[in-house]
Motif scaffolding. Sequence first.
Motif, short mmCIF file in Angstrom:
data_model
loop_
_atom_site.label_atom_id
_atom_site.label_comp_id
_atom_site.label_asym_id
_atom_site.label_seq_id
_atom_site.Cartn_x
_atom_site.Cartn_y
_atom_site.Cartn_z
N MET A 1 -6.04 7.78 3.50
CA MET A 1 -4.73 8.32 4.59
C MET A 1 -4.74 7.61 5.53
O MET A 1 -3.91 7.16 6.26
N LEU A 2 -6.06 6.97 6.03
CA LEU A 2 -5.91 6.21 7.24
C LEU A 2 -5.43 4.73 7.01
O LEU A 2 -4.45 4.59 8.16
N THR A 3 -5.34 4.30 5.96
CA THR A 3 -4.72 2.97 5.83
C THR A 3 -3.07 3.22 5.89
O THR A 3 -2.26 2.48 6.39
N THR A 4 -2.67 4.53 5.22
CA THR A 4 -1.29 4.68 5.26
C THR A 4 -0.85 5.11 6.71
O THR A 4 0.13 4.55 7.04
N VAL A 5 -1.60 5.66 7.50
CA VAL A 5 -1.12 6.09 8.85
C VAL A 5 -1.35 4.60 9.64
O VAL A 5 -0.17 4.76 10.32
N ILE A 6 -2.13 4.07 9.51
CA ILE A 6 -2.17 2.66 10.17
C ILE A 6 -0.64 1.88 9.84
O ILE A 6 -0.16 1.20 10.72
N HIS A 7 -0.62 1.76 8.65
CA HIS A 7 0.41 0.97 8.05
C HIS A 7 1.43 1.45 8.65
O HIS A 7 2.52 0.89 9.00
N VAL A 8 1.96 2.82 8.46
CA VAL A 8 3.18 3.18 9.11
C VAL A 8 3.35 3.02 10.52
O VAL A 8 4.60 2.64 11.11
N LEU A 9 2.42 3.30 11.35
CA LEU A 9 2.46 3.39 12.86
C LEU A 9 2.82 1.66 12.98
O LEU A 9 3.58 1.45 13.91
N THR A 10 2.33 0.85 12.44
CA THR A 10 2.43 -0.74 12.63
C THR A 10 3.41 -1.31 12.04
O THR A 10 4.07 -2.30 12.72
N HIS A 11 4.12 -0.84 10.86
CA HIS A 11 4.96 -1.21 10.14
C HIS A 11 6.32 -0.57 10.15
O HIS A 11 7.51 -1.18 10.58
#
Length: 77
Positions: A1-11
């Motif tokens: 989920m960490l990767t998903t959160v970072i992806h959503v926030l940055t992209h």
Amino acid sequence: MLTTVIHVLTHKAALPAGPVTPGATLAEAGVDSMAVAILAMILEEDHGLVIRESELSATSTIAELAEFIEGHRRATA
């Protein structure tokens, strides 16, 4: 989920990638109410998770945010 959160926030929320690290506080990462709203929307649309924005913004760091979301996902599975 960490990767998903970072992806959503940055992209999706268009935050700069540099400050969005697991140990960064939400403030250090630039997570504002708009970013939280976008994250909540993506979590609901893409993952079927309905989490209030106030719950998401109550976490301290990006890693804690991801852990909170993962815990919510497991609890509702």
